[in-house]
Design a protein around this motif. Structure first.
Motif, PDB file in Angstrom:
ATOM      1  N   ARG A  61      41.571  60.250   5.318  1.00  0.00           N
ATOM      2  CA  ARG A  61      42.735  60.122   6.320  1.00  0.00           C
ATOM      3  C   ARG A  61      42.267  59.006   7.598  1.00  0.00           C
ATOM      4  O   ARG A  61      41.074  59.149   7.996  1.00  0.00           O
ATOM      5  N   ILE A  76      45.363  66.642   2.601  1.00  0.00           N
ATOM      6  CA  ILE A  76      45.141  64.972   2.511  1.00  0.00           C
ATOM      7  C   ILE A  76      45.144  64.753   1.211  1.00  0.00           C
ATOM      8  O   ILE A  76      44.370  65.377   0.251  1.00  0.00           O
ATOM      9  N   LEU A 126      50.387  62.074   1.920  1.00  0.00           N
ATOM     10  CA  LEU A 126      50.326  61.002   3.033  1.00  0.00           C
ATOM     11  C   LEU A 126      51.333  59.610   2.981  1.00  0.00           C
ATOM     12  O   LEU A 126      51.628  58.936   3.793  1.00  0.00           O
ATOM     13  N   ASN A 159      37.654  61.720   2.007  1.00  0.00           N
ATOM     14  CA  ASN A 159      37.984  61.809   3.645  1.00  0.00           C
ATOM     15  C   ASN A 159      36.450  62.131   4.307  1.00  0.00           C
ATOM     16  O   ASN A 159      36.019  63.150   4.117  1.00  0.00           O
TER      17      ASN A 159
END
Lengths: 288, 288
Positions: free
Chosen positions: A159, A174, A179, B158
Motif C-alpha cells: 500500500r 489490500i 485498490l 505490503n
C-alpha cells in the motif's frame, strides 16, 4: 468445420461462431440475467447456428479441475442465481459436441497467445483490470491451472504511503482489485476511468499498483509478455507510466524483454476472449 | 542402476549417489570456493563413484531454457568467479551420461513432490527462507519454468505499518527476501534465527511477510501444498503463526486445503534437494 465460442461475463454473454483461425463469422450479445433466461438464449443461438465444438470462458470462480465434483460449475459467485450453477453440465445436456471449459481470462489469454500479441512466445499472461481484476496464464502454449484457476486480482501489494483509500474488495484490506480496479478508480475520483484525464493525480497511484503487480507476475511466472486489458487501462497513455514504475521496482534485478514488448495492450482488443473460445473449441475437437 | 545428484549451493556443494526411489547411498560435502577447485572435487567424486545419470540443482540465477545461449550457466551471481560459469557444459565435457539441470529450489521441490510431503498431490511449491529466499513450483508433477526460472524471493508485499527496517535486498526497498530472509532477521535482532525465542517481537513481523507471500503463491499458482523450509523457519512453532496470519489475509476469499496440510514443513528435511536430484537423474535417463 464451424466452431463456437462463449464469453460468459457478469454483465453480458457473447456467443459467436467462427473458423479455426479464430476469425468470427457471427456473434450476438445476451444480457446476463438469470441462468434460465440467459442459457435459453445461448441454447437458441447454437441451435440456430450449429457448430462442431464450443469453447467456453466463464466469469468465476468456476470449477476447472475435472476431478472436482464442481467441475463445470460457476461456484461461489455472489451474482444472484448463478452460484453453484452447472454451466458445462447444462451445455452437455443440450449439445452432443466437444466442449472446452475454462475461465473468461484464460480464454482471452489463450486467444492472445495463439493469434494475438503473444502468438510468437510460449509464456504469456493476460490481465484484465476492469470491473474486477483477473488474469490468465499461458505456460508453454497451454493454459496454466493449479488445484483451481488463478485469482491474481487478489494478490497483496505494498500500500503506497499516504494512500488511505479503503479497499473496495469485500475480502481484502489490500489487494490489486480492491485498490486499483474500475470501481476503486470510480470511488477514488467520482468518475469513470475513461473520463479521467491522463494527468489526474489518481493515475500515478493506479499505475503504481499495476506496476507492482507486473513485478510479482514477473518473479512468479517469468512470462515472455504481460498483456494488460480492461476498462481501467483503455487509455494507452498509461502504459509508459506502468513500464517506468515497473522498471524502477524491478531495478535491474533480472533481465526482462524490452519493456515496450513486455508490458503491452491486447492485440485483439475486445476479441481476445471470443477468438480464444474458437481456438479452444478447435482444441476440444482435436482431443475428442 | 546408480544415480547421482548435485545440490550446488553458495556455501557448499553436496554430491551424492543413490537409487531410483531417491534413497541416498553415499554423499559428500564440498565447500564452494572457486569453480576450478570446487568442480575438480565434483569431477573426482563422480569419477570414483560412477553413475548412470546426474540430476543437478544449482544456486542461481541460472539459464534453464534450452534455447537460451546461457543454458546451463550460472549467470549473474555476485559470487566471485561463478558469474557466467558454464556449469552444465563443464559436466558434459567430463561425463558422457544424461544430465538434468535446474535450480536448487526446483530440485528440492521435485524431491518433495515425488517422495516427500507433496507426493500425493500434483501441484506444490517449495519455498526456502534462509540466507536468501527462493521457490520451486511443481505444476501437474512437473517443474514449472517460464522464460526463465521463478524469482519468488523478490515478490513485493505490503510493508507492515511501523516496520521501518531497511530492506536487506540490494535491489528492492520491499521484497520478501529483503524483509524476512535470514540476514534480515539477523540485522533486525542481532541474533541468528535459531537463537531467537519464539515469543520475540521479531517473529510476528517475519511470519506476517511469509503469510503474505503464501497468499500471493495461493492466488498465483493455486497449489495443493506450500512447503516452507530453510533456516528462518526451522522453528516449527512459527507454522501456526504463519497459518493464522495467512487465514486472516486470505479471509475466506477462496477455498484452500485445511491449513495444517497446506502450509507445511518439508517432509525430507535437508534431503529434499539431493533426493530430487536423484529423481531428476532418473527422469533424464528415461528421456535420454
Amino acid at each position: 468445420m464451424l466452431l463456437g465460442a462463449i464469453e460468459a461475463g457478469g454483465t453480458k454473454f457473447v456467443c459467436a461462431t467462427g473458423a479455426e483461425n479464430g476469425q468470427v463469422s457471427d456473434r450476438i450479445s445476451i444480457p446476463t440475467t438469470t441462468p434460465v433466461e440467459t442459457m435459453t438464449a445461448v441454447d437458441d443461438y447454437f441451435t440456430t447456428h450449429p457448430v462442431d465444438a464450443i469453447g467456453i470462458g466463464s466469469f468465476g470462480p468456476i470449477g476447472v479441475n475435472p476431478d472436482d465434483p464442481k467441475y463445470g460449475y460457476i461456484t461461489t459467485t455472489p451474482k444472484p442465481g448463478w452460484g453453484d450453477f452447472d454451466f458445462l453440465g447444462h451445455l452437455k445436456s443440450q449439445f452432443n459436441i466437444p466442449l472446452y471449459w475454462t475461465t473468461d481470462v484464460n480464454e482471452a489469454a489463450y486467444g492472445e497467445s495463439m493469434i494475438g500479441i503473444a502468438k510468437d512466445v510460449p509464456n504469456s499472461i493476460y490481465m484484465t483490470i476492469g470491473t474486477g481484476v483477473g488474469a490468465g496464464v499461458i505456460s508453454q502454449n497451454h493454459i496454466f491451472n493449479g488445484r483451481t484457476h488463478t485469482e491474481l486480482g487478489h494478490m497483496r501489494l505494498n500500500r503506497l504511503p499516504g494512500d488511505d483509500f479503503k479497499s473496495n474488495c469485500p475480502y481484502h484490506d489490500i489487494c490489486l482489485e480492491g485498490l486499483a480496479a474500475g470501481p476503486a478508480v470510480g470511488k477514488r475520483t467520482g468518475k469513470a476511468g475513461k473520463d479521467i484525464p491522463v494527468d489526474d493525480p489518481v493515475w500515478p497511484i493506479i499505475t503504481d499498483y499495476i506496476a507492482q503487480a507486473c513485478v510479482n507476475l514477473t518473479v512468479a511466472f517469468a512470462p515472455d509478455k504481460i498483456i494488460l486489458n480492461g476498462g481501467v487501462i483503455n487509455q494507452r497513455q498509461l502504459f509508459p507510466m506502468i513500464r517506468e514504475k515497473f522498471a524502477a521496482y524491478l531495478n535491474g534485478y533480472e533481465e526482462v524483454p524490452p519493456l515496450d514488448d513486455y508490458i503491452v495492450p491486447a492485440g485483439l482488443g475486445n476479441n481476445s476472449g471470443i477468438a480464444g473460445g474458437l481456438l479452444l473449441a478447435q482444441a476440444a475437437l482435436k482431443n475428442a
